[in-house]
Design an enzyme around this catalytic site. Sequence first.
Site, short mmCIF file in Angstrom:
data_model
loop_
_atom_site.label_atom_id
_atom_site.label_comp_id
_atom_site.label_asym_id
_atom_site.label_seq_id
_atom_site.Cartn_x
_atom_site.Cartn_y
_atom_site.Cartn_z
N ARG A 1 0.76 -1.21 -0.05
CA ARG A 1 0.01 -0.01 -0.13
C ARG A 1 0.88 1.17 -0.01
NH1 ARG A 1 -3.79 2.27 4.77
NH2 ARG A 1 -5.24 3.56 3.52
N HIS B 1 0.44 4.80 -2.05
CA HIS B 1 0.20 6.02 -1.48
C HIS B 1 1.35 6.90 -1.93
CE1 HIS B 1 -3.37 5.34 1.35
NE2 HIS B 1 -3.62 4.73 0.32
N VAL C 1 0.70 10.62 -4.88
CA VAL C 1 0.94 12.05 -4.27
C VAL C 1 2.54 12.44 -4.83
CG1 VAL C 1 1.18 13.43 -2.53
CG2 VAL C 1 -0.34 11.59 -2.43
N SER D 1 7.92 10.32 -1.44
CA SER D 1 7.35 11.27 -0.47
C SER D 1 6.61 10.77 0.55
CB SER D 1 6.63 12.46 -1.40
OG SER D 1 5.46 11.74 -2.10
N ASN E 1 -3.80 8.62 5.55
CA ASN E 1 -2.44 8.05 6.04
C ASN E 1 -2.38 7.89 7.77
OD1 ASN E 1 -1.65 7.60 3.41
ND2 ASN E 1 -0.61 9.47 3.30
N HIS F 1 -7.08 -5.14 -2.33
CA HIS F 1 -7.94 -5.54 -1.16
C HIS F 1 -8.06 -7.11 -1.16
CE1 HIS F 1 -9.09 -0.88 -1.07
NE2 HIS F 1 -8.11 -1.09 -0.74
N THR F 2 -7.42 -7.77 -1.77
CA THR F 2 -7.31 -9.32 -1.52
C THR F 2 -6.75 -9.56 -0.24
OG1 THR F 2 -6.88 -11.17 -2.40
CG2 THR F 2 -5.48 -9.60 -2.89
N SER G 1 -10.22 -15.20 2.22
CA SER G 1 -8.72 -15.52 2.39
C SER G 1 -8.17 -14.12 2.36
CB SER G 1 -8.34 -16.17 0.93
OG SER G 1 -8.59 -15.27 0.05
#
Length: 329
Positions: free
Chosen positions: A61, A65, A69, A75, A95, A194-195, A250
């Site tokens: 992730r 993110h 940005v 950054s 965040n 998002h698994t 899962s």
Amino acid sequence: MVLNNTVPLLLLSILMLGVLGNAQLTSDFYSTTCPNVTVIARSLLEQASRSDVRLTAQVMRLHFHDCFVNGCDGSVLLDASLADGVEGEKEAFQNAGSLGGFEVIDEIKTALENVCPGVVSCADILAITAEISVSLAGGPSWNVLLGRRDGRTANRDDAVAALPLGPDSLDILTTKFSEHNLDTTDLVALSGAHTFGRVQCAAISNRVNNFDGINGQSDPSVEPAFLQTLRRQCPRGGSPTALVNLDPTSPDSFDNDYFKNLQNNRGVLESDQILFSSRRVSTVSLVNRFAENQSEFFRAFARSMIKMGNVKTLTGTEGEIRRDCRRVN
Ligand code: HEM
Ligand SMILES: *[C@@H]1O[C@H](CO)[C@@H](O)[C@H](O)[C@H]1NC(C)=O
Ligand SMILES: *[C@@H]1O[C@H](CO)[C@@H](O)[C@H](O)[C@H]1NC(C)=O
């Protein structure tokens, strides 16, 4: 010959473009300067994820993110610093209290500075560890393109504006992705991240307990039995930081169950379920394709990750190679 004067000029400007930053990323960027970069990153991440199964999701992730940005410039890793004039993106509300994995990135950076000092950028470490995370969790592998340099600034307001939110409409999600040259296929494929990983109750409590600001109301697109599960996990007045699996089927493996969940109205965030429930033909058919064929999802995901990793990169002599990912040199 007229061309005699223009050809060298043209060549010169093409070369300048390269030097000034339009250089392409390449998969063998560190093959002579730091050949073991991936081996080192993989072994440290693998070790750390053994004692914390969520770590791979957190680390992948970070790359998302970062890229959304200021482009993929590391950054997101900068701590706020008045002295350096750096606004911490970590404090953006998407965040704050939510991102994790910074310690293992520091560990990898330290190890790399020991073997090849000043060579591997923090932005590239995020791209490399995103791929390793997905593959450690059972997902696809791909050739990570490298050669990014680190930015000297961060932008908190841009983080707040650019990072998508659970309640965003499909139009807003599409716009936020298209601002980074990412299309509908990228949106659907990348949402498949998002698994794995977790969401805090704070991010879904309105959806299950207070939809549209009406006390006790829930999003009608949630399958009823699943709604009961979510309400048990995130009861009204319960802890906002309690964690829920983003993929109830899962939770820790990178597979296409996420898309099967959407087909069963068991998406956890509104932004997940909306890909299937809005009945927009383009996203619904992608969800169905990825749910039916995991290889198709894996191929699309890898392709979209490479695309996302190319967002506004600094190359050539732009930016710097940070010695410490948390602060500018
Ligand atoms: C499409 C719009 C998206 C929205 C609205 C969204 C929103 C969120 C939210 C609200 C969380 C939970 C945060 C928390 O409660 O602390 C989350 C977690 C996560 N997101 Fe997304 N996300 C989106 C797209 C993506 C993309 C494109 C990726 C990566 C390619 C991604 C990867 C992850 C991962 C791996 C987690 C779990 C992290 C953990 O366990 O700490 N997300 N996302
Ligand atoms: C890379 O790692 C291998 C195995 O760990 C080691 O034998 C080799 O010396 C390393 N190469 C460099 C250039 O550090
Ligand atoms: C699944 O997708 C892969 C990759 O796109 C493709 O090669 C394969 O034929 C597909 N399988 C089925 C059963 O459709």
